[in-house]
Design an enzyme around this catalytic site. Sequence first.
Site, mmCIF file in Angstrom:
data_model
loop_
_atom_site.group_PDB
_atom_site.id
_atom_site.type_symbol
_atom_site.label_atom_id
_atom_site.label_comp_id
_atom_site.label_asym_id
_atom_site.label_seq_id
_atom_site.Cartn_x
_atom_site.Cartn_y
_atom_site.Cartn_z
ATOM 1 C CB SER A 1 -12.297 -5.018 4.541
ATOM 2 O OG SER A 1 -12.572 -3.804 5.137
ATOM 3 C CD GLU B 1 -3.145 3.040 3.138
ATOM 4 O OE1 GLU B 1 -4.075 3.614 3.701
ATOM 5 O OE2 GLU B 1 -2.800 1.885 3.412
ATOM 6 N NE ARG C 1 -6.251 1.616 11.777
ATOM 7 C CZ ARG C 1 -7.555 1.656 12.005
ATOM 8 N NH1 ARG C 1 -8.031 1.222 13.143
ATOM 9 N NH2 ARG C 1 -8.371 2.109 11.090
ATOM 10 C CG HIS C 2 -2.288 2.731 8.220
ATOM 11 N ND1 HIS C 2 -2.957 3.443 9.173
ATOM 12 C CD2 HIS C 2 -3.219 2.286 7.334
ATOM 13 C CE1 HIS C 2 -4.260 3.431 8.885
ATOM 14 N NE2 HIS C 2 -4.441 2.741 7.782
ATOM 15 N NE ARG D 1 -4.369 -2.303 10.273
ATOM 16 C CZ ARG D 1 -5.210 -1.467 9.689
ATOM 17 N NH1 ARG D 1 -6.507 -1.629 9.827
ATOM 18 N NH2 ARG D 1 -4.753 -0.484 8.955
ATOM 19 C CD GLU E 1 -10.816 -2.227 8.250
ATOM 20 O OE1 GLU E 1 -11.155 -1.035 8.135
ATOM 21 O OE2 GLU E 1 -10.283 -2.887 7.335
ATOM 22 N NE ARG F 1 -3.804 -2.211 0.478
ATOM 23 C CZ ARG F 1 -4.885 -2.502 1.198
ATOM 24 N NH1 ARG F 1 -5.359 -1.624 2.031
ATOM 25 N NH2 ARG F 1 -5.487 -3.654 1.040
#
Length: 559
Positions: free
Chosen positions: A483, A324, A330-331, A533, A480, A322
């Site tokens: 998903s 991001e 948490r990323h 996670r 989370e 990712r």
Amino acid sequence: MAESTLPQRLKPEEAPEAAAESAPAAGEAAPAAPSKSALKKAAKQKAKAEKAAQRAAQEQAKQAAAQAEDTAVGLYGKLPDNQDLVPATSFAQLSTDHYDKEVTVVARVDNARSQSAKLAFLMLRQKGQKIQAVIAAQEPISRQMVKWTSGLNVNSIVEVTGVVKKPAVPINSATLSDLELHIRKIYLISEAAQQLPMQVKDAERPPPAADTEEVDAEGQPIVTLKTRLDYRVLDLQTETNQAITWISSGVAELFTEFMLKSGARWIFTPKLSGSSSEGGSEVFEVKYFKRLAYLTQSPQLYKQMCIAGDMESVFELGPVFRAEDSNTHRHLTEFTGLDFERTFRHHYHEVLDFAEELLVFILTQLKERYKEQIAVIQKTFPKAGDFRLPKDGKALRLKYMDAIGLLKEAGVDVSEQERFENDLTTAMERQLGQIIREKYDTDFYVLDKFPMAVRPFYTKADPEDPRFSNSYDFFMRGEEIMSGAQRINDVNELEASMIAKGVDPKSEGFQDYLLAFRQGCPPHAGGGLGLNRIVTFFLGLPNIRLATLFPRDPQRLRP
Ligand code: ATP
């Protein structure tokens, strides 16, 4: 050992050439006679060299004499090449049953301490566990052997043979506090450098909240998370990290076990793609010969293509990328994804039930099979053992709008979420976790029926109310971890959904994906979980990097 720094003597084959270099060449003038002061200097140098040679010879003689007196020759030193392979006992196997028995262990030197010329102590460490070893000069063990042992560099790997004894008082600094190893033989297998960038013992305390070096109450340094990650190989040697990495291994083991038992097939999808898999900008570009390729953000499209390829139920464990720029607890930019996809017959809740059972299985079995590791982690991270599971073994499932209701009751402003303009924020998720823990006594729960507006194009809308979708998220301690959703399996509906979400179905990257549906595809649903996670929130760790072997984030690409 440090290599000798004495100058090498001239090799015989080098000598003539060297002599030729200093002789005057034909036709050259002979050098002038040396001055008085030069002669004096040369004589002085000669005397100095003779003295040094004499001293070296004396030292050598002294060493030879000492060795002649050394009753422990062969019992210590570098591991001999022709050593018989004695079976080694692991620290995990050692117990009070070994009192007065001889064992051989392979371990690191955690600490070496000389008490006197005749007595020294070692703390030995193996996979984070520690045992004290003692060596006393008593024939055949010599003072030389004691001295050599106490001089071992911290972190060196040694093979030790000794007798297990009960210590006079329990050794609190050791994990195996009721045992002490009385050394009979000790060999060096791999030597550590004298200066290490970080001491393993300093990484044994939890990192400070702020990334600034601090000291604890005893003035011992607490190394920051950054330093620990920089020297991750040393950091991984702590008892806590040994246990955390076992929990990661456990999650992968339990996920795989559950999937295979259910009849699912293990798949291996490509991580290089000619297009960005789900649209959006969070994709890493890589140079691919004369064109660009992309690192996949999830195996989503491939999992679905496998379902269209009649594979019925599939799963994968693999890297997910990712791009991001999220610098949060948490990323990561690369994490380990646990993905699954399966067909259903009448309702996507067949798959949702399956996913809930999967998570309850993983979390319950972690508690059971990894009790010892959890107890170790709890010493550093107190929340590690208190993860609450639903008492009846069934996951708590609420609808998204029920969650909004709970937050509203607690006075949270959820007006944007009620208008379906935004997903729940991280702060809202955390607060919801707290509310649910108090109300339902569980740290694991599921939200179903998210608004269509906050889900990707391949998500199936709720046929009863198209504002919502047949999609779900799983949470642990209000964060989370998964998903998932029913996916659209009708090609026309899929194309319409793409257009509605601003994704061009005609773009080259989606042709293979859409083709999979044009030839017919059974109804299916699935989900994507983040292993890092799950470990983080199961153990209540403050940061995902603590649950990741070699984390990758916007700031970190090494080690
Ligand atoms: P978030 O909203 O927390 O950023 P997401 O909605 O982007 O997550 P998905 O794309 O649905 O997450 O990915 C599925 C799962 O993969 C998540 O539930 C999480 O467990 C994991 N995951 C997603 N992004 C990351 C990340 N950057 N680092 C670590 N794990 C992640």
